[in-house]
Design a protein around this motif. Sequence first.
Motif, short mmCIF file in Angstrom:
data_model
loop_
_atom_site.label_atom_id
_atom_site.label_comp_id
_atom_site.label_asym_id
_atom_site.label_seq_id
_atom_site.Cartn_x
_atom_site.Cartn_y
_atom_site.Cartn_z
N ASP A 197 0.81 -1.13 -0.04
CA ASP A 197 0.09 0.10 -0.14
C ASP A 197 0.90 1.27 0.20
O ASP A 197 0.47 2.11 -0.66
N GLN A 198 1.87 1.32 0.89
CA GLN A 198 2.67 2.46 0.94
C GLN A 198 3.85 2.75 -0.30
O GLN A 198 4.09 3.69 -0.82
N ALA A 199 4.14 1.42 -0.87
CA ALA A 199 4.81 1.48 -1.90
C ALA A 199 4.07 1.89 -3.09
O ALA A 199 4.65 2.72 -4.01
N SER A 200 2.98 1.73 -3.36
CA SER A 200 2.13 2.27 -4.78
C SER A 200 1.74 3.79 -4.32
O SER A 200 1.86 4.42 -5.45
N LYS A 201 1.89 4.50 -3.23
CA LYS A 201 1.95 5.68 -2.93
C LYS A 201 3.51 6.27 -3.49
O LYS A 201 3.21 7.53 -3.85
N VAL A 202 4.43 5.54 -3.16
CA VAL A 202 5.66 6.05 -3.59
C VAL A 202 5.88 6.00 -5.01
O VAL A 202 6.19 7.22 -5.62
N TYR A 203 5.34 5.18 -5.80
CA TYR A 203 5.39 5.09 -7.20
C TYR A 203 4.60 6.17 -7.82
O TYR A 203 4.94 7.09 -8.85
N ALA A 204 3.41 6.59 -7.01
CA ALA A 204 2.66 8.02 -7.74
C ALA A 204 3.50 9.29 -7.37
O ALA A 204 3.27 10.12 -8.32
N LEU A 205 4.27 9.27 -6.44
CA LEU A 205 5.11 10.33 -5.99
C LEU A 205 5.91 10.79 -7.39
O LEU A 205 6.23 11.86 -7.65
N TYR A 206 6.34 9.80 -7.67
CA TYR A 206 7.41 9.82 -8.86
C TYR A 206 6.72 9.72 -10.40
O TYR A 206 7.39 9.77 -11.43
N ASN A 207 5.42 9.62 -10.22
CA ASN A 207 4.52 9.68 -11.57
C ASN A 207 4.96 8.49 -12.45
O ASN A 207 5.20 8.58 -13.80
N VAL A 208 4.99 7.47 -11.70
CA VAL A 208 5.40 6.17 -12.38
C VAL A 208 4.11 5.04 -12.37
O VAL A 208 3.67 4.81 -11.23
N GLU A 209 3.74 4.82 -13.36
CA GLU A 209 2.55 4.15 -13.56
C GLU A 209 2.85 2.65 -13.35
O GLU A 209 2.90 1.85 -14.37
N MET A 210 3.07 2.18 -12.17
CA MET A 210 3.54 0.86 -11.81
C MET A 210 2.94 0.31 -10.37
O MET A 210 2.70 1.08 -9.45
N GLN A 211 2.73 -0.81 -10.49
CA GLN A 211 2.27 -1.60 -9.28
C GLN A 211 3.43 -2.28 -8.51
O GLN A 211 4.48 -2.79 -9.38
N PRO A 212 3.62 -2.04 -7.10
CA PRO A 212 4.82 -2.74 -6.50
C PRO A 212 4.94 -4.18 -6.81
O PRO A 212 6.38 -4.52 -6.90
N LYS A 213 3.96 -5.04 -7.12
CA LYS A 213 4.24 -6.43 -7.51
C LYS A 213 4.87 -6.73 -8.93
O LYS A 213 5.45 -7.79 -9.34
N TRP A 214 4.66 -5.66 -9.84
CA TRP A 214 5.31 -5.74 -11.27
C TRP A 214 6.85 -5.60 -10.91
O TRP A 214 7.44 -5.93 -12.16
N PHE A 215 7.35 -4.72 -9.91
CA PHE A 215 8.61 -4.20 -10.03
C PHE A 215 9.79 -5.43 -10.40
O PHE A 215 10.49 -5.16 -11.08
#
Length: 322
Positions: free
Chosen positions: A25-43
């Motif tokens: 949940d918190q990692a999803s918010k981090v990706y949004a901060l950097y405008n990266v359209e990514m889900q943590p599980k995809w990393f």
Amino acid sequence: MEFYNKVGRLALGSRMRRLTELHMDQASKVYALYNVEMQPKWFPVYYSLCNGEEKTITLIAQEIGHSHPSVSTIVKEMTKKGIVKESPYKGDGRKNYVMLTEKGLSFDERLQEQFMDVNTAIEEALAETQHNLWKAIEEWEYILEQRSLDKRVIDAKKQRESRDVTIVEYDPKYQADFRRLNEEWITTYFKMEPADYQSLDHAKEYILDKGGYIYLALLKGEPIGTCALIKMNDDTYELAKMAVSPLAKGKGVGNLLGNTVVEKAKSLGAKKIYLESNMILKPAINLYQKLGFKKVLGNPSPYERCNIQMELNLAYLCTEIR
């Protein structure tokens, strides 16, 4: 958190899943901060492809330690978002190459900045803890790879149930049980033979009067297993007539009986314990090997069902212990 405090280690899996969900949940918010359209599980899949290579799903799964179906699902999700694309695998139409699209490659610069900031944040968080979480996770993964949790629970179950089992020496009142238990397992896999009737119907004359011993395993006073130690000569005894009721399966009864006769043979000054069995009885063979028995070429057996002979060198064991 009260639930976990009450339940304790029994809820280990649930608590780890809670921690994973919190991180996701918190990692999803981090990706949004950097405008990266990514889900943590995809990393992990993205990272495997970030150098621009084409790879099969099988190779990606091997690299990141995920299952093939898991990677396949992630690739489909990333494909819908235009982050990766698939192309036919040359030479095998059943497989596809996977690679990043231009959109996926465009994430690189923003992710590099994100990686630096995330690494700094995690290091600071770890510095606030009393325990090294990263090393603890590595250690936990290692011990579960060596022996899985379900196998550990099986062993714990056997240990607990075996505490209700007592081993006693033969008494004439157990004669019928000694015969019943042996006939039960013999006829399950083979057929009764003349040598069986001789030893089971005349246990006193054939085993006890010749310097041997018979043991019974009792569960709440009821015989559930048996084993004999037959004297062959002053140096050698035979482990024979081991039988455990199917109702006692998984309680470690065979191990208790086996250890009992081995310790008895040691106390008698025996140098070897010999046994005969059949290789289709895999649990029994595994037990004998666990006790230290090795395959040997022995004398002709009186039993048709015998196709393996084993021996435990007690003199060697004593030397190793010293």
